[in-house]
Design an enzyme around this catalytic site. Structure first.
Site, PDB file in Angstrom:
ATOM      1  N   PHE A 118       6.827   1.788  -4.072  1.00  0.00           N
ATOM      2  CA  PHE A 118       8.192   2.413  -3.532  1.00  0.00           C
ATOM      3  C   PHE A 118       8.642   3.652  -4.143  1.00  0.00           C
ATOM      4  O   PHE A 118       9.954   4.082  -3.530  1.00  0.00           O
ATOM      5  CB  PHE A 118       9.343   1.039  -4.134  1.00  0.00           C
ATOM      6  CG  PHE A 118       8.923  -0.278  -3.645  1.00  0.00           C
ATOM      7  CD1 PHE A 118       9.266  -0.686  -2.351  1.00  0.00           C
ATOM      8  CD2 PHE A 118       8.301  -1.166  -4.570  1.00  0.00           C
ATOM      9  CE1 PHE A 118       8.977  -1.652  -1.886  1.00  0.00           C
ATOM     10  CE2 PHE A 118       8.262  -2.418  -4.000  1.00  0.00           C
ATOM     11  CZ  PHE A 118       8.358  -2.666  -2.629  1.00  0.00           C
ATOM     12  N   TYR A 121       3.103   4.503   0.975  1.00  0.00           N
ATOM     13  CA  TYR A 121       3.677   5.140   1.806  1.00  0.00           C
ATOM     14  C   TYR A 121       2.630   6.095   2.606  1.00  0.00           C
ATOM     15  O   TYR A 121       1.834   6.921   1.839  1.00  0.00           O
ATOM     16  CB  TYR A 121       4.827   6.236   1.577  1.00  0.00           C
ATOM     17  CG  TYR A 121       5.886   5.413   0.709  1.00  0.00           C
ATOM     18  CD1 TYR A 121       6.727   4.519   1.509  1.00  0.00           C
ATOM     19  CD2 TYR A 121       6.513   5.734  -0.317  1.00  0.00           C
ATOM     20  CE1 TYR A 121       7.646   3.638   1.071  1.00  0.00           C
ATOM     21  CE2 TYR A 121       7.409   4.810  -1.001  1.00  0.00           C
ATOM     22  CZ  TYR A 121       8.248   4.113  -0.288  1.00  0.00           C
ATOM     23  OH  TYR A 121       9.351   3.450  -0.709  1.00  0.00           O
ATOM     24  N   ASP A 160       0.680  -1.279  -0.293  1.00  0.00           N
ATOM     25  CA  ASP A 160       0.025  -0.044   0.055  1.00  0.00           C
ATOM     26  C   ASP A 160       1.103   1.205   0.091  1.00  0.00           C
ATOM     27  O   ASP A 160       2.021   1.209   0.299  1.00  0.00           O
ATOM     28  CB  ASP A 160      -0.956  -0.021   1.034  1.00  0.00           C
ATOM     29  CG  ASP A 160      -0.344  -0.075   2.620  1.00  0.00           C
ATOM     30  OD1 ASP A 160       0.982  -0.192   2.847  1.00  0.00           O
ATOM     31  OD2 ASP A 160      -1.138   0.649   3.384  1.00  0.00           O
ATOM     32  N   HIS A 213      10.807  -9.349   0.677  1.00  0.00           N
ATOM     33  CA  HIS A 213      10.762  -7.993   0.598  1.00  0.00           C
ATOM     34  C   HIS A 213      11.849  -7.112   0.889  1.00  0.00           C
ATOM     35  O   HIS A 213      12.754  -7.605   1.761  1.00  0.00           O
ATOM     36  CB  HIS A 213       9.662  -7.719   1.603  1.00  0.00           C
ATOM     37  CG  HIS A 213       8.818  -6.136   1.304  1.00  0.00           C
ATOM     38  ND1 HIS A 213       9.396  -5.116   1.752  1.00  0.00           N
ATOM     39  CD2 HIS A 213       7.725  -5.838   0.318  1.00  0.00           C
ATOM     40  CE1 HIS A 213       8.684  -4.030   1.274  1.00  0.00           C
ATOM     41  NE2 HIS A 213       7.815  -4.439   0.471  1.00  0.00           N
TER      42      HIS A 213
END
Length: 224
Positions: free
Chosen positions: A77, A66, A64, A186
């Site tokens: 990202f 930031y 989701d 991740h």
């Protein structure tokens, strides 16, 4: 709430008439009215705008947006040019440097990737300020699943980069033998050391694209 105006619109159109989407739309509208929500409403669908369907060579799947002030702008990202680079992206840059020798830039603005065909899609497209995962389960997952299925159905090679368990859970939808699926932990500081570092996703992606006669990605984000 922004809209999708390019070649994504036609294949996604059936979603807009489904009951879940009507409920999602109403919920998101109320959230923007009553709370501070990221990204800005006109950037909710920026991942679709920045990378038209016909241009997608690579999909990088995030979770989701930031949730810090001024960070999210609709690409997973990525952050706005003058915002501090978040820890996960620092690790992505570190892996990119180790993989392809790219220098680590002074910004986290990944628009260059998106414009080259790297779709930077979160599975959830909105979030309340300072409340991670606060819009999980309101319907976005169903919508982005539809987008992933549309990509899977494309009759051309696409690289799917799945970092972390939530992204890897989407692998079941990817059954087209034309595509390449790259999985790794991740890049967050909590898990990057478990195999994200050294996974070489960027060189593997470019090798696959070139093997299929597709222009590789210039992964270097320049300093601003």
């Amino acid at each position: 709430m922004g809209a999708i105006a390019n070649d994504w619109l036609e294949p996604l159109k059936p979603e807009f008439s489904k009951p879940y989407y009507a409920k999602l739309y109403k919920t998101v509208l109320e959230e923007y009215t009553n709370h501070q929500i990221f990204p800005p409403s006109d950037q909710i669908f920026h991942a679709f705008e920045a990378t038209p369907l016909k241009d997608v060579k690579v999909l990088i799947l995030g979770q989701d947006p930031y949730h810090g002030d001024g960070q999210a702008h609709g690409l997973c990202f990525s952050v706005q040019p003058n915002v501090e680079i978040p820890p996960s992206l620092v690790n992505i840059y570190t892996e990119l440097q180790g993989d392809l020798g790219c220098y680590i830039p002074n910004n986290g603005y990944l628009e260059k990737w998106a414009r080259q065909g790297v779709m930077l899609l979160n599975t959830v497209l909105t979030v309340r300020a300072h409340q991670a995962n606060s819009h999980r389960g309101i319907g976005w997952e169903q919508f982005t699943d539809a987008a992933i299925r549309i990509l899977n159905e494309q009759d051309r090679p696409i690289v799917f980069i799945l970092w972390g368990r939530p992204a890897q859970q989407k692998k079941a939808m990817l059954n087209n033998p034309k595509h390449l699926i790259l999985e790794a932990p991740h890049p967050s500081p909590l898990s990057a050391y478990r195999g994200f570092f050294g996974s070489k996703p960027f060189s593997q992606t470019n090798r696959f694209l070139m093997e299929h006669g597709i222009e590789p990605i210039d992964w270097q984000i320049e300093n601003i």
